[in-house]
Design a protein around this motif. Structure first.
Motif, mmCIF file in Angstrom:
data_model
loop_
_atom_site.group_PDB
_atom_site.id
_atom_site.type_symbol
_atom_site.label_atom_id
_atom_site.label_comp_id
_atom_site.label_asym_id
_atom_site.label_seq_id
_atom_site.Cartn_x
_atom_site.Cartn_y
_atom_site.Cartn_z
ATOM 1 N N ASP A 156 -24.640 -31.957 28.388
ATOM 2 C CA ASP A 156 -25.887 -31.462 28.962
ATOM 3 C C ASP A 156 -26.217 -30.057 28.475
ATOM 4 O O ASP A 156 -27.282 -29.520 28.804
ATOM 5 C CB ASP A 156 -25.789 -31.444 30.501
ATOM 6 N N GLU A 157 -25.319 -29.483 27.688
ATOM 7 C CA GLU A 157 -25.470 -28.084 27.298
ATOM 8 C C GLU A 157 -25.486 -27.960 25.778
ATOM 9 O O GLU A 157 -24.929 -28.792 25.053
ATOM 10 C CB GLU A 157 -24.308 -27.273 27.879
ATOM 11 N N PHE A 158 -26.130 -26.932 25.286
ATOM 12 C CA PHE A 158 -26.120 -26.633 23.853
ATOM 13 C C PHE A 158 -25.414 -25.290 23.634
ATOM 14 O O PHE A 158 -25.082 -24.572 24.594
ATOM 15 C CB PHE A 158 -27.548 -26.603 23.285
ATOM 16 N N THR A 159 -25.193 -24.956 22.348
ATOM 17 C CA THR A 159 -24.473 -23.723 22.013
ATOM 18 C C THR A 159 -25.457 -22.625 21.621
ATOM 19 O O THR A 159 -26.360 -22.848 20.806
ATOM 20 C CB THR A 159 -23.493 -23.959 20.852
ATOM 21 N N LEU A 160 -25.276 -21.444 22.193
ATOM 22 C CA LEU A 160 -26.028 -20.250 21.825
ATOM 23 C C LEU A 160 -25.055 -19.077 21.753
ATOM 24 O O LEU A 160 -24.414 -18.744 22.749
ATOM 25 C CB LEU A 160 -27.135 -19.941 22.838
ATOM 26 N N ILE A 161 -24.926 -18.501 20.567
ATOM 27 C CA ILE A 161 -24.033 -17.359 20.376
ATOM 28 C C ILE A 161 -24.841 -16.218 19.753
ATOM 29 O O ILE A 161 -25.567 -16.425 18.783
ATOM 30 C CB ILE A 161 -22.844 -17.708 19.453
ATOM 31 N N VAL A 162 -24.713 -15.032 20.321
ATOM 32 C CA VAL A 162 -25.381 -13.843 19.790
ATOM 33 C C VAL A 162 -24.309 -12.795 19.494
ATOM 34 O O VAL A 162 -23.491 -12.474 20.363
ATOM 35 C CB VAL A 162 -26.412 -13.276 20.778
ATOM 36 N N LYS A 163 -24.319 -12.273 18.259
ATOM 37 C CA LYS A 163 -23.327 -11.265 17.881
ATOM 38 C C LYS A 163 -24.039 -10.077 17.233
ATOM 39 O O LYS A 163 -25.076 -10.234 16.581
ATOM 40 C CB LYS A 163 -22.311 -11.852 16.905
ATOM 41 N N ARG A 164 -23.467 -8.916 17.417
ATOM 42 C CA ARG A 164 -24.003 -7.692 16.824
ATOM 43 C C ARG A 164 -22.908 -7.011 16.008
ATOM 44 O O ARG A 164 -21.764 -6.919 16.456
ATOM 45 C CB ARG A 164 -24.522 -6.745 17.906
#
Length: 231
Positions: A134-142
Motif C-alpha cells: 500500500d506504500e511507495f518509496t520516497l527518499i530525499v538526501k542532501r
C-alpha cells in the motif's frame, strides 16, 4: 659513227648541264628513303611492333579501380534514394511531433509535494500496475560536503522499502534546479534516442529539459508515502 658519238656526247652534256641527273637521283633517293621509313613503320615491322605494344600498354584500363557499381550495390542505392525521398517528410513530421510531446511546457518551479502527487496519479493510472504494498518509496538526501553548491537527491519507486539505488526514478538537483534524471536505469543525458516516454517518465524528462526548479518542502518527512486509497 663519229657524228653519232658527237650527238650523244652533246645530248649527255646538255642533260648534265640541265641538272636532270641530280634531280632524278634526288627523286629516287627520296623515294628510297621514304620506302625504307614506311617499311620500318609498318605494323608488322620490328619497330612497328614495339610502337604498337607501347600504345597498347598506355591504353590499358584497370577496371577494378573504376568503381563501377555491382548490380546489388546499384539496387540498394536506388532503394535508399527512394526511401529517403518518400520518408523524409513523414520522418520529419514524426520527429517534430515527438519533440513537441517530450518538450511540452513544464513549470519553471514545482514543489516536491506536487511532484509526488503527479507521481501517484500517473503511476496508479499506468496500465497493469499493481503495487506490491500500500506504500511507495520516497527518499530525499542532501549533500552538504560542498558549501559553494547545493546538491540534493530525490528517489521514488512505486513499491515500498526500496533502497535509493533500487528506485525506479532518481532525480539530481543542483542549486535547486533539476540537473539530471534517471528512470528504469536510463539516463537521457547519455542517450541520443530514448524511445517513447509515458507517464511519470515523460514528466521527469520535461522537468529536466526545461531546467525546472524543484523545491523541497521544509517538512519533506510529512509527505505521505501511502497511496490515497490506503490513507
Amino acid at each position: 659513227m663519229q657524228e653519232l658519238q658527237n650527238v650523244v656526247s652533246t645530248a649527255f652534256a646538255n642533260i648534265v648541264a640541265s641538272g636532270a641527273i641530280e634531280k632524278a637521283v634526288e627523286e629516287k633517293l627520296q623515294k628510297t628513303i621514304t620506302d625504307a621509313i614506311d617499311s620500318e613503320l609498318r605494323s608488322y615491322s620490328d619497330f612497328g611492333k614495339i610502337i604498337g605494344e607501347r600504345i597498347k600498354q598506355s591504353l590499358q584500363i584497370n577496371f577494378d579501380t573504376l568503381g563501377l557499381p555491382g548490380y546489388n550495390e546499384l539496387i540498394l542505392k536506388i532503394v535508399s534514394q527512394q526511401l529517403e525521398a518518400n520518408m523524409s517528410s513523414a520522418l520529419t513530421e514524426h520527429i517534430q511531433e515527438r519533440m513537441a510531446e517530450l518538450l511540452a511546457p513544464a513549470p519553471s518551479a514545482i514543489e516536491l509535494s506536487a511532484l509526488v502527487t503527479e507521481f501517484i496519479k500517473l503511476e496508479t493510472e499506468r496500465a497493469g500496475h499493481t503495487p506490491t504494498s500500500d506504500e511507495f518509496t520516497l527518499i530525499v538526501k542532501r549533500d552538504t560536503s560542498i558549501r559553494s553548491m547545493r546538491f540534493e537527491y530525490v528517489y521514488l519507486d512505486p513499491d515500498a522499502y526500496k533502497s535509493e539505488y533500487q528506485c525506479k526514478y532518481q532525480i539530481r538537483i543542483v542549486d535547486g534546479v533539476v540537473s539530471n534524471v534517471t528512470f528504469n536505469e536510463v539516463d537521457p543525458s547519455k542517450k541520443l534516442f530514448i524511445g517513447r516516454l509515458y507517464g511519470f517518465e515523460r514528466r521527469l524528462f520535461q522537468l529536466y529539459a526545461a531546467g525546472t526548479e524543484l523545491i523541497l518542502d521544509d517538512e519533506t518527512k510529512e509527505i505521505s508515502t501511502y497511496y490515497p486509497h490506503c490513507d
